[in-house]
Write a protein that holds these residues in place. Structure first.
Motif, short mmCIF file in Angstrom:
data_model
loop_
_atom_site.label_atom_id
_atom_site.label_comp_id
_atom_site.label_asym_id
_atom_site.label_seq_id
_atom_site.Cartn_x
_atom_site.Cartn_y
_atom_site.Cartn_z
N SER A 1 0.83 -1.20 0.00
CA SER A 1 0.00 0.00 0.00
C SER A 1 0.86 1.26 0.00
CB SER A 1 -0.92 -0.01 1.23
OG SER A 1 -1.66 1.19 1.31
N THR A 2 1.92 1.25 0.82
CA THR A 2 2.80 2.42 0.91
C THR A 2 3.53 2.66 -0.41
OG1 THR A 2 3.15 2.11 3.28
CG2 THR A 2 4.80 3.39 2.09
N LEU A 3 4.06 1.59 -1.01
CA LEU A 3 4.80 1.74 -2.26
C LEU A 3 3.89 2.15 -3.41
CD1 LEU A 3 7.24 -1.31 -2.06
CD2 LEU A 3 7.65 1.07 -1.41
N SER B 1 7.69 3.58 11.72
CA SER B 1 6.86 4.58 11.04
C SER B 1 7.29 6.02 11.27
CB SER B 1 5.40 4.43 11.49
OG SER B 1 5.28 4.64 12.89
N CYS B 2 8.34 6.25 12.06
CA CYS B 2 8.68 7.63 12.43
C CYS B 2 9.74 8.26 11.55
CB CYS B 2 9.12 7.68 13.90
SG CYS B 2 10.75 6.95 14.21
N GLY B 3 10.24 7.58 10.52
CA GLY B 3 11.32 8.11 9.71
C GLY B 3 10.94 9.36 8.95
N SER B 4 11.93 10.27 8.78
CA SER B 4 11.70 11.49 8.00
C SER B 4 12.51 11.48 6.71
CB SER B 4 12.06 12.73 8.83
OG SER B 4 13.45 12.73 9.19
N PHE B 5 13.49 10.59 6.58
CA PHE B 5 14.32 10.44 5.38
C PHE B 5 14.92 9.05 5.45
CE2 PHE B 5 18.29 10.53 3.04
CZ PHE B 5 18.03 11.33 1.93
N ILE C 1 10.39 6.03 -3.14
CA ILE C 1 10.36 6.85 -1.93
C ILE C 1 9.39 6.24 -0.93
CG2 ILE C 1 9.78 9.13 -1.01
CD1 ILE C 1 10.59 10.28 -3.75
N ASN C 2 9.80 6.23 0.33
CA ASN C 2 8.99 5.68 1.40
C ASN C 2 7.96 6.72 1.85
OD1 ASN C 2 8.05 3.99 3.42
ND2 ASN C 2 9.72 4.44 4.83
N GLN D 1 7.53 10.30 3.16
CA GLN D 1 8.79 11.00 3.02
C GLN D 1 8.91 11.55 1.60
OE1 GLN D 1 12.00 8.38 4.33
NE2 GLN D 1 10.74 7.63 6.05
N VAL D 2 9.92 12.38 1.38
CA VAL D 2 10.04 13.01 0.07
C VAL D 2 11.36 12.69 -0.64
CG1 VAL D 2 8.48 14.90 0.66
CG2 VAL D 2 10.93 15.15 1.12
N ALA D 3 12.18 11.85 -0.02
CA ALA D 3 13.45 11.51 -0.69
C ALA D 3 14.04 10.25 -0.07
CB ALA D 3 14.44 12.66 -0.58
#
Length: 426
Positions: free
Chosen positions: A213-215, A338-342, A359-360, A363-365
């Motif tokens: 779902s995320t991908l 689930s807390c990652g920002s990059f 991209i996860n 996040q944006v990169a």
């Protein structure tokens, strides 16, 4: 006969409403102690062990491996300790009934809890349990797992421990004496489109559904672009070796890479944020939770080092090792996943040079690092053999243009090529 208590699947947090039973760690008739793990369950976030809030004999398992249980529905029924041990059971229950799944009950001097010796628990349960000779007395999850993996029927094993308890040496003896099992051959169903027989069908677990779902959402929503650069990592490897001593292994290569990535995100915060589509705003974080892609038996997970911007290379190394171990054992918490920002993806560990990663979301990169290998490279006008790697950055074109992405990538690449100078500035 002792009274029974049914343990309902508790609230898993993070908005999760169900879990899939990966495997049972106990069987009907097994003896369990308070906080002993009874099942491994998989949520959309992680795999965790469920500890029992009761001590007694397993009376019923509500579900089979592969089935899904809703929060608040019965998971397991246990014939609890009889009145003679009621005080002990209540003390144990008070500290265990509401713990977060996967953590068990924390031990502390001020908790006022006391544990009955294991032999006493066994004897109490045996005395009050239903009188039947087929009850396999097992407390250790390791012993149960050994038996399951070797397909040993615990009902056929005679325990040599206190009160007839089945211990490790009993299962090892049973394994040594068993005959090889026959492999049953099966013929798969023929698939109509290709005419080929189906080798196997694998149910999509809750975890895999969440990943898919995320991908898929990432591909649908993010207008991504990719930029990459070849990097001479010879000096980086040399610095890594220089930090080793006879008594200190020093920070690992991935920790040094992570430190440079965090520094780059401080300089280019556009890549450390998310797109708030509801408010049409680009959000940048004050701090970095650095996600690290890790391959496990259950699939790819991306746990994050929280507050990575506050850690040194040594601190990052400790956290990376802890998260890697937890990922391998299926012990990551929903928050860590689930807390990652990059995200930093070291796909070079798979022996490949490059990858157009996804991209996860949200996040944006994501930055990928390829394998480091010997290649010809021009140094000061002369051809030399150097340690080369490739960095690739996939970024959300909504948050920045190519100039910003290239600036970040070049910053990290320069740090790889001149690590001593970069570390001096951090």
């Amino acid at each position: 006969m002792s009274a029974t208590q049914t343990f309902l699947l508790p609230d898993l947090g993070e908005g999760l409403t169900e879990a899939e039973i990966v495997r049972w760690l106990v069987e009907v008739g097994d003896v369990v102690a308070v906080d002993a793990p009874v099942a491994e369950v998989e949520t959309a976030k992680s795999i965790v062990e469920v500890p029992s809030p009761y001590a007694g004999v397993v009376a019923e398992l509500h579900g089979t491996a592969g089935s899904t249980v809703d929060v608040g529905k019965p998971l397991i029924t246990i014939g609890v300790l009889a009145p003679a041990a009621e005080t002990y059971r209540e003390e144990e229950k008070a500290g265990s009934g509401n713990v977060l799944i996967g953590y068990g009950t924390p031990e502390s001097a001020g908790s006022g809890r006391r544990r009955m010796p294991r032999s006493t628990v066994v004897e109490s349960v045996v005395e009050k349990a239903p009188a039947r000779s087929t009850v396999p007395l097992v407390i250790s999850p390791l012993v149960r797992r050994m038996a399951k993996d070797a397909k040993i029927d615990l009902h056929a094993v005679t325990g040599s421990g206190a009160g007839g308890l089945i211990v490790r040496r009993d299962v090892e003896a049973a394994i040594a004496g068993q005959k090889p099992a026959l492999v049953e051959e099966t013929v798969g169903t023929v698939e109509s489109r290709t005419g080929l027989a189906e080798l196997r069908r694998i149910p999509v677990s809750g975890f895999r559904k969440a990943v898919a779902s995320t991908l898929s959402r990432s591909r649908r929503e993010i207008p991504e672009a990719t930029t990459w650069v070849d990097v001479d990592a010879t000096a980086l490897l040399e610095v890594r070796e220089s930090l080793r001593t006879a008594t200190d292994a020093g920070p690992g290569l991935l920790a040094l890479m992570a430190r440079f990535v965090v520094a780059g995100l401080k300089k280019y915060p556009e890549l450390n944020g998310f797109v708030d589509t509801e408010r049409d705003e680009l959000v940048q974080y004050d701090g970095v939770n650095l996600g690290l892609a890790a391959q496990t038996e259950r699939g790819l997970v991306v746990p994050a080092v929280a507050d990575a911007h506050l850690l040194t290379a040594r601190g990052l190394d400790r956290e990376i090792r802890r998260l890697t171990s937890a990922a391998r054992d299926g012990k990551l918490t929903p928050h860590e996943l689930s807390c990652g920002s990059f995200t930093l993806n070291n796909y070079g560990s798979f022996g490949v040079d490059g990858s157009a990663a996804i991209i996860n979301h949200p996040q944006v990169a994501i930055l990928g690092v390829g394998r480091i290998i010997d290649r010809p490279w021009v140094v000061d006008g002369q051809l030399a053999v150097r340690k080369l790697t490739q960095l690739s950055l996939v970024f959300d074109h909504r948050v920045c243009d190519g100039g910003t992405a290239a600036g970040f990538l070049r910053f990290v690449a320069d740090a790889f090529e001149s690590p001593a100078s970069a570390l001096a500035d951090l």
